[in-house]
Design a protein around this motif. Structure first.
Motif, PDB file in Angstrom:
ATOM      1  N   ALA A   4      29.112 -52.164 -56.307  1.00  0.00           N
ATOM      2  CA  ALA A   4      29.021 -53.543 -56.771  1.00  0.00           C
ATOM      3  C   ALA A   4      29.982 -53.793 -57.926  1.00  0.00           C
ATOM      4  O   ALA A   4      30.615 -54.856 -58.016  1.00  0.00           O
ATOM      5  N   GLN A   5      30.092 -52.835 -58.813  1.00  0.00           N
ATOM      6  CA  GLN A   5      31.012 -52.994 -59.944  1.00  0.00           C
ATOM      7  C   GLN A   5      32.462 -53.023 -59.488  1.00  0.00           C
ATOM      8  O   GLN A   5      33.297 -53.697 -60.092  1.00  0.00           O
ATOM      9  N   ILE A  52      25.311 -49.596 -57.218  1.00  0.00           N
ATOM     10  CA  ILE A  52      25.813 -50.058 -58.517  1.00  0.00           C
ATOM     11  C   ILE A  52      27.308 -49.800 -58.634  1.00  0.00           C
ATOM     12  O   ILE A  52      28.084 -50.680 -59.044  1.00  0.00           O
ATOM     13  N   GLU A  61      27.352 -58.396 -52.152  1.00  0.00           N
ATOM     14  CA  GLU A  61      25.962 -58.181 -52.542  1.00  0.00           C
ATOM     15  C   GLU A  61      25.421 -56.952 -51.817  1.00  0.00           C
ATOM     16  O   GLU A  61      25.952 -56.535 -50.783  1.00  0.00           O
ATOM     17  N   ARG A 117      22.741 -59.435 -57.769  1.00  0.00           N
ATOM     18  CA  ARG A 117      23.606 -59.008 -56.658  1.00  0.00           C
ATOM     19  C   ARG A 117      23.069 -57.800 -55.903  1.00  0.00           C
ATOM     20  O   ARG A 117      23.548 -57.493 -54.808  1.00  0.00           O
ATOM     21  N   ARG A 160      21.905 -52.691 -65.785  1.00  0.00           N
ATOM     22  CA  ARG A 160      23.338 -52.979 -65.654  1.00  0.00           C
ATOM     23  C   ARG A 160      23.614 -54.451 -65.365  1.00  0.00           C
ATOM     24  O   ARG A 160      24.752 -54.826 -65.066  1.00  0.00           O
ATOM     25  N   LEU A 206      22.734 -56.360 -62.852  1.00  0.00           N
ATOM     26  CA  LEU A 206      23.173 -56.614 -61.480  1.00  0.00           C
ATOM     27  C   LEU A 206      22.038 -57.069 -60.566  1.00  0.00           C
ATOM     28  O   LEU A 206      22.186 -57.066 -59.347  1.00  0.00           O
ATOM     29  N   PRO A 221      33.234 -57.114 -56.778  1.00  0.00           N
ATOM     30  CA  PRO A 221      32.418 -58.181 -57.375  1.00  0.00           C
ATOM     31  C   PRO A 221      31.990 -59.284 -56.416  1.00  0.00           C
ATOM     32  O   PRO A 221      31.050 -60.010 -56.708  1.00  0.00           O
TER      33      PRO A 221
END
Length: 324
Positions: free
Chosen positions: A170-171, A167, A177, A202, A197, A199, A174
């Motif tokens: 990923a944040q 997470i 994946e 992804r 979140r 997500l 962007p």
């Protein structure tokens, strides 16, 4: 004393009502005078609280955590120590003698490591992953800063727990994946966290054993975050070799962990944390030094091996390498 203060709510009370007398603290916590005196004497002698003019206040270090919203992390870590670590601590000496995690006997169930045993204890499993999530919140700024994902399209997070590392990355990245791979006790929590979140498009979550099962295909980076401290050098070599086989040419591997100094004299955090790793998680758990990771990566065929130190109060860092 810290655990009692956390569980009883002493520190939030003093944050809301600084300067409270012992009588007011006791009334607020629902304690009689004797236990109130015992608690406040302990927390004040330890510097967790202060006593001036008949009133009690939080120490500035604690008050700062309450102000900036990180106090919940401290509470989680204290709960982890009290509920999982401390019950096994008396087995540290015997774990040294036998060269294995003797403290695991404190937890009923099947399996030779903490993670398989936790599947038999849902409440402890929830506590463990909640606290690992909080610990990752403290160390993940190093991971995000030092993990270079430029050019990467999909990352396999091996033993990714509740998804906290995927997470965070990923944040921060962007266009990338992720797939989280872990045991049944973790993947349910991970799916919930990822969905919360927003997500889920992804970050995929896959149930599996990181040793026994094949790694999902289609990844050009494999991440081992706070994972290789759990296993023996032989097991780590096997995991890294498995990552090497799963990656395409030019694929990347990232190892994120607390790391000890090659000089063998620190840091203090790593030395003390090794009580836990020696006693409980798995038979050969330990905090390794930089050179050991570099040796294993080179042995299984990775090149361009590099270390990226975090330079924070926790001795975390990233070791990166590439499959030629």
């Amino acid at each position: 004393m810290l655990n009692a203060g956390c569980r009883l709510g002493l520190f939030p009370l003093l944050s809301a009502e600084p300067g409270s007398t012992a009588e007011e603290v006791g009334a607020g916590l629902g304690l009689n005078p004797r236990p109130t005196q015992t608690l406040l004497l302990g927390t004040t002698a330890l510097g967790l609280t202060t006593h001036e003019g008949g009133g009690y206040r939080n120490a500035e270090l604690i008050e700062q955590r309450l102000r900036d919203g990180t106090w919940e992390i401290i509470e989680d870590l204290v709960a982890f120590e009290a509920g999982i670590v401390v019950p096994a601590d008396p087995d540290f000496t015997e774990s040294l003698r036998q060269d294995t995690n003797v403290g695991l006997r404190r937890l009923a169930g099947e399996g030779t490591d903490l993670y398989h045993r936790l599947t038999h204890h849902p409440e402890l499993s929830d506590l463990f992953y909640r606290c690992m999530h909080s610990w990752s919140r403290l160390s993940n700024p190093v991971l995000v800063a030092e993990a270079d994902l430029s050019g990467v399209t999909r990352v396999l997070d091996v033993g990714g727990g509740d998804g906290v590392n995927a997470i965070a990355l990923a944040q921060a990245n962007p266009g990338v994946e992720f797939t989280v791979l872990d045991l049944p006790g973790a993947v349910g929590i991970a799916r919930r966290k990822v969905a919360e979140r927003g997500l889920a498009d992804r970050i995929s979550v896959v149930e599996g054993d990181i040793f026994a099962d094949d790694y999902p295909a289609g990844h050009d980076c494999v991440l081992f975050a706070n994972q290789l401290v759990i296993w023996s050098p032989e097991e780590n070599t096997a995991l890294l070799a498995k990552a090497h086989r799963a990656l395409p040419a030019g694929g990347r591997v990232l190892v994120f962990s607390a790391v000890s100094d090659e000089s063998g004299d620190g840091p203090l955090y790593a030395a003390l944390d090794n009580v836990y790793f020696t006693t409980l998680p798995a038979a050969k758990s330990t905090i390794y030094h930089w050179g050991q990771y570099e040796e294993w990566l080179t042995k299984v065929g990775f090149t361009d091996v590099a270390r990226h130190a975090g330079n924070t109060w926790t001795p975390h860092g990233v070791v990166s390498a590439r499959k030629p």
